[in-house]
Write an enzyme that holds these catalytic residues in place. Structure first.
Site, mmCIF file in Angstrom:
data_model
loop_
_atom_site.group_PDB
_atom_site.id
_atom_site.type_symbol
_atom_site.label_atom_id
_atom_site.label_comp_id
_atom_site.label_asym_id
_atom_site.label_seq_id
_atom_site.Cartn_x
_atom_site.Cartn_y
_atom_site.Cartn_z
ATOM 1 C CD GLN A 45 19.813 19.755 136.307
ATOM 2 O OE1 GLN A 45 20.661 20.647 136.258
ATOM 3 N NE2 GLN A 45 18.956 19.659 137.309
ATOM 4 C CB SER A 46 19.473 23.217 129.351
ATOM 5 O OG SER A 46 20.154 24.089 128.473
ATOM 6 C CG ASN A 47 25.450 22.652 131.291
ATOM 7 O OD1 ASN A 47 25.348 22.627 132.505
ATOM 8 N ND2 ASN A 47 25.805 21.590 130.580
ATOM 9 C CB ALA A 101 18.281 26.678 129.720
#
Ligand SMILES: *Cc1c(COP(=O)(O)O)cnc(C)c1O
Length: 329
Positions: free
Chosen positions: A74-76, A78
């Site tokens: 859930q990387s913001n 990325a």
């Protein structure tokens, strides 16, 4: 003025600063203000776009046409990278950490819509060899004809750190307009570049605020080293002697809770409470923990020597959607 590297303009800047009237009153301590870096955009919302403005400029100057980066599922960061890549006409390849079959939700869903190529790796591979894995991808993609540029985790390296050096300059400008002086700036820390940039800007511009970071993973010692490292990398880009020690890096440790991206019921309740009290939605991974930490520290009296605290909302809303089951209504 210090000569910093140039950047492209993508984010909606400056982001506004508002007072949290009801929360300040409720806690009965210093006045709390919030800087809405969650409103830097929609597709690239959050703090990462400020760093990407510098990193992607460097990539363009090198003639690159594909961005490789990494992060959690859930990387913001990325997602913001995938959005910025599409915006400037580049391709993107994201190396995402997970050990299970993932539902297409939140940031991961947006990554797919934005056309990112995605490679999954396990938490173990991520911890031990994400840089090597990205280097290998770079080789492979180069053979396919791309010219890839690698952005490390969170764009927390020398070039990315200027995003928050710039933000500090923006804050100082806003202080003048508002006729207010923020004596403390509080942010969540995940890979250290945001803290590093604010710290460096605060130092170089002789601003005298105290910068506090609430770590969302790892511990105080890890971040003192990591932040020291990114600041030193940044100094290679500017002709400036900046002296500081790791003792000046203030990490409010103790709010990691169950671990990175894992929530405790009290954190979820706090997010819910702030949403109802102020109409502001914090995220479960970073800002929810950081503001929960700030509220607790104010209650303990740790901020009694401060008058005006500026909390930076660094974004992360999309990550909340994958946590909907933890809320009770
Ligand atoms: C990445 C991130 C942070 C932490 O910033 P770093 O520069 O990685 O320390 C804080 N908040 C949100 C919402 C983020 O996505």
């Amino acid at each position: 003025m210090v000569n910093i590297p140039s950047k492209i303009k993508i984010a909606n800047l400056p982001t506004k600063i508002e007072k949290l009237e009801r929360l300040s009153k409720k806690l009965g301590g210093p006045s709390i203000f919030i800087k809405r870096d969650d409103q830097t955009g929609i597709e690239f919302s959050g703090n990462k776009v400020r760093k990407l403005e510098f990193a992607v400029k460097e990539a363009m100057d090198q003639g690159c046409n594909l961005l490789i980066t990494c992060g959690g599922i859930q990387s913001n960061h990325a997602r913001a990278t995938a959005a910025v890549a599409a915006k400037v006409g580049m391709a993107s390849c994201l190396v995402l950490r997970t050990n299970k079959e993932e539902e297409i939700d939140g940031n991961y869903f947006l990554d797919k819509i934005l056309g990112a190529k995605i490679k999954f790796i396990t938490p173990k591979e991520y911890k031990e060899s994400r840089m090597e894995i990205m280097e290998e991808l770079k080789q492979e993609l180069s053979k396919e004809g791309y010219k890839p540029y690698i952005i490390p985790e969170g764009a927390s390296n020398g070039i990315g750190t200027f995003g928050y050096f710039n933000a500090m300059e923006e804050i100082i400008e806003q202080e003048k307009e508002m006729g207010i002086k923020f004596d403390a700036v509080v942010i969540a820390v995940g890979s250290g570049g945001t803290y590093g940039g604010l710290f460096l800007g605060n130092k170089v511009m002789n601003n005298g605020a105290k910068i506090y970071g609430v770590n969302a993973c790892e511990n105080e010692e890890y971040f003192k080293n990591q932040i020291d490292k990114v600041i030193k990398e940044s100094l290679d880009y500017i002709d400036e002697v900046v002296e500081f020690t790791k003792d000046e890096i203030n990490i409010l440790d103790g709010y990691v809770g169950r671990g990175y991206a894992l929530s405790r019921p009290e954190e979820i309740e706090f997010i819910h409470e702030i949403a109802k009290l102020e109409g502001i939605i914090l995220d479960p991974v970073y800002t929810g923990k950081a503001m929960y930490g700030l509220a607790n520290e104010i209650k303990k009296g740790s901020f009694k020597n401060h008058n005006n605290i500026l909390f930076i909302h660094t974004g992360g809303l999309y990550g909340l959607f994958s946590k909907k089951d933890l809320f009770s209504f």
